[in-house]
Design a protein around this motif. Structure first.
Motif, PDB file in Angstrom:
ATOM      1  N   TYR A 108       0.823  -1.226   0.000  1.00  0.00           N
ATOM      2  CA  TYR A 108       0.000   0.000   0.000  1.00  0.00           C
ATOM      3  C   TYR A 108       0.853   1.272   0.000  1.00  0.00           C
ATOM      4  N   THR A 109       2.138   1.134   0.353  1.00  0.00           N
ATOM      5  CA  THR A 109       3.034   2.285   0.369  1.00  0.00           C
ATOM      6  C   THR A 109       3.084   2.966  -0.994  1.00  0.00           C
ATOM      7  N   ILE A 110       2.810   2.201  -2.031  1.00  0.00           N
ATOM      8  CA  ILE A 110       2.895   2.765  -3.375  1.00  0.00           C
ATOM      9  C   ILE A 110       1.997   4.005  -3.522  1.00  0.00           C
ATOM     10  N   PHE A 111       0.901   4.029  -2.754  1.00  0.00           N
ATOM     11  CA  PHE A 111      -0.021   5.169  -2.858  1.00  0.00           C
ATOM     12  C   PHE A 111       0.493   6.413  -2.117  1.00  0.00           C
ATOM     13  N   SER A 112       1.544   6.250  -1.316  1.00  0.00           N
ATOM     14  CA  SER A 112       2.085   7.399  -0.576  1.00  0.00           C
ATOM     15  C   SER A 112       3.402   7.878  -1.157  1.00  0.00           C
ATOM     16  N   VAL A 113       3.851   7.273  -2.260  1.00  0.00           N
ATOM     17  CA  VAL A 113       5.117   7.742  -2.833  1.00  0.00           C
ATOM     18  C   VAL A 113       4.877   9.130  -3.431  1.00  0.00           C
ATOM     19  N   PRO A 114       5.557  10.151  -2.914  1.00  0.00           N
ATOM     20  CA  PRO A 114       5.259  11.510  -3.386  1.00  0.00           C
ATOM     21  C   PRO A 114       5.552  11.704  -4.873  1.00  0.00           C
ATOM     22  N   TYR A 115       4.648  12.374  -5.531  1.00  0.00           N
ATOM     23  CA  TYR A 115       4.758  12.747  -6.947  1.00  0.00           C
ATOM     24  C   TYR A 115       4.883  11.563  -7.903  1.00  0.00           C
ATOM     25  N   LEU A 116       4.490  10.369  -7.456  1.00  0.00           N
ATOM     26  CA  LEU A 116       4.470   9.250  -8.403  1.00  0.00           C
ATOM     27  C   LEU A 116       3.225   9.376  -9.293  1.00  0.00           C
ATOM     28  N   PHE A 117       2.109   9.747  -8.669  1.00  0.00           N
ATOM     29  CA  PHE A 117       0.877   9.966  -9.431  1.00  0.00           C
ATOM     30  C   PHE A 117       0.885  11.420  -9.900  1.00  0.00           C
ATOM     31  N   LYS A 118       0.722  11.605 -11.204  1.00  0.00           N
ATOM     32  CA  LYS A 118       0.839  12.965 -11.755  1.00  0.00           C
ATOM     33  C   LYS A 118      -0.394  13.819 -11.496  1.00  0.00           C
ATOM     34  N   ASP A 119      -1.534  13.196 -11.668  1.00  0.00           N
ATOM     35  CA  ASP A 119      -2.782  13.946 -11.509  1.00  0.00           C
ATOM     36  C   ASP A 119      -3.932  12.964 -11.273  1.00  0.00           C
ATOM     37  N   ARG A 120      -5.127  13.506 -11.227  1.00  0.00           N
ATOM     38  CA  ARG A 120      -6.315  12.716 -10.926  1.00  0.00           C
ATOM     39  C   ARG A 120      -6.560  11.643 -12.004  1.00  0.00           C
ATOM     40  N   GLU A 121      -6.319  12.040 -13.249  1.00  0.00           N
ATOM     41  CA  GLU A 121      -6.548  11.109 -14.363  1.00  0.00           C
ATOM     42  C   GLU A 121      -5.624   9.890 -14.243  1.00  0.00           C
ATOM     43  N   HIS A 122      -4.381  10.174 -13.862  1.00  0.00           N
ATOM     44  CA  HIS A 122      -3.402   9.110 -13.676  1.00  0.00           C
ATOM     45  C   HIS A 122      -3.856   8.170 -12.545  1.00  0.00           C
TER      46      HIS A 122
END
Ligand code: GCU
Length: 336
Positions: A108-122
């Motif tokens: 679940y840590t993957i969801f807290s990696v900063p700036y991995l997700f670019k935006d809402r669409e991503h």
């Protein structure tokens, strides 16, 4: 006191149910199953409304054989406690931030990696892929599974002092509340702040009394938790798009019939779709309402914030628990 009483009541109920289950199973077949559902937002929050929708859909799809009772406002405990109770089957379903699940399952840590997700669409692209389903099932042997997720916007810094956070250096010397998660602690530290982990329901008082200088969350926290009353500046640095996760006790789910299980899965997915527009609307309104409460919003250059946390990204790019997800999620963000 009220909480202690409620938890005691739940224990008593659990034993009652267990005793009931060990009676003749035929007698139980016609019984209505009531799922206890907990979360820590108010009844005005999109999460609560989406859970009400979820229960309606479950009832509809199971012809009333399964229903749910929702406990809001963290009435049954803060997120970590609620998740532990879900693991033990004292609560059946709970909605927690993915950051909370990190303490139970490293994937679940993957969801807290900063700036991995670019935006809402991503975020939507990833959450609607097999990656999310894989992570939802990863805790099956730990007592709970993920049923679905809810959009919780992006997380950004907000502060009580006169000086806004416009660049990472502005966090220097500031005590920033984070969720009790190692990744979030490291995120704030790398940006120069001093991280103070504490449960969500303690943030208002801590801000009011100056125990902390700020915190980080999405904009609905300004209105739903009234944090706009004790906040002067909100900086949209959008360091993460951490979703909320709806989890269910593994055994409780397995004890339902195949049709009931299918109905719950469908209802969960449909409630996520329902939540999408509701979230957007509420988040936009929250900005307006917070401005009326005296909060000033800032839209900084995000590049220096991202540069500060590069070492953390690197760690999760290499960590065996997250490496494969990291690679795929990054690639999905680069797709046209
Ligand atoms: C978000 C999230 C909550 C969480 C909170 C927090 O609001 O939706 O589930 O408790 O962040 O910062 O703790």
């Amino acid at each position: 006191m009220k909480k202690a009483y409620t938890i005691l009541l739940l224990f008593v109920l659990s034993f009652g149910l267990l005793a009931g289950c060990s009676e003749t199973s035929a007698a139980n077949k016609d019984k209505v199953v009531t799922l206890r559902i907990a979360h820590n937002q108010s009844t005005e929050h999109p999460v609560h409304k989406s859970l009400v929708k979820f229960v309606e859909l479950v009832e509809e799809k199971t012809n009333g054989s399964v229903t749910g009772e929702i406990f809001a406002n963290g009435e049954l405990g803060e997120e970590r406690e609620a998740l532990e109770m879900t693991q033990k089957g004292i609560i059946d379903i709970t909605k927690v931030s993915a950051n909370t699940v990190e303490g139970f399952e490293p994937a679940y840590t993957i969801f807290s990696v900063p700036y991995l997700f670019k935006d809402r669409e991503h975020l939507y692209k990833v959450m609607n892929s097999d990656i999310a389903e894989d992570i939802f099932q990863s805790t099956k042997d730990k007592g709970f599974i993920g049923l679905t997720w809810y959009d919780a916007g992006s997380r950004s810094f907000y502060t009580r002092n006169d000086k806004p956070i416009e660049k990472p250096e502005d966090l220097k010397g500031s005590k920033i509340r984070v969720q009790p998660s190692d990744t979030l602690i490291r995120n704030v530290e790398l940006m120069g702040g001093s991280a103070t982990p504490m449960p969500f329901n303690e943030v208002y008082t801590a801000m009011q009394q100056g125990v902390i200088d700020g915190a980080e969350n999405n904009v609905t926290a300004m209105t739903d938790m009234n944090l706009g009353e004790v906040t002067k500046h909100f900086t949209f640095d959008e360091h993460m798009f951490t979703p909320d996760i709806l989890v269910m006790n593994t055994d409780k789910f397995a004890a339902l019939s195949d049709d009931q299980q299918q109905a719950i899965k469908e209802a969960a997915k449909e409630s996520t779709a329902y939540h999408k527009d509701l979230w957007e609307e509420t988040a936009n309104e929250a900005i307006e309402q917070a401005e009326e409460m005296g909060v000033t919003f800032h839209y900084p250059d995000k590049a220096p914030f991202e540069a500060a946390v590069k070492p953390l990204q690197k760690e999760y790019e290499e960590n065996p628990a997250t490496a494969a997800y990291f690679k795929r999620i990054k690639a999905m963000g680069e797709e046209k």
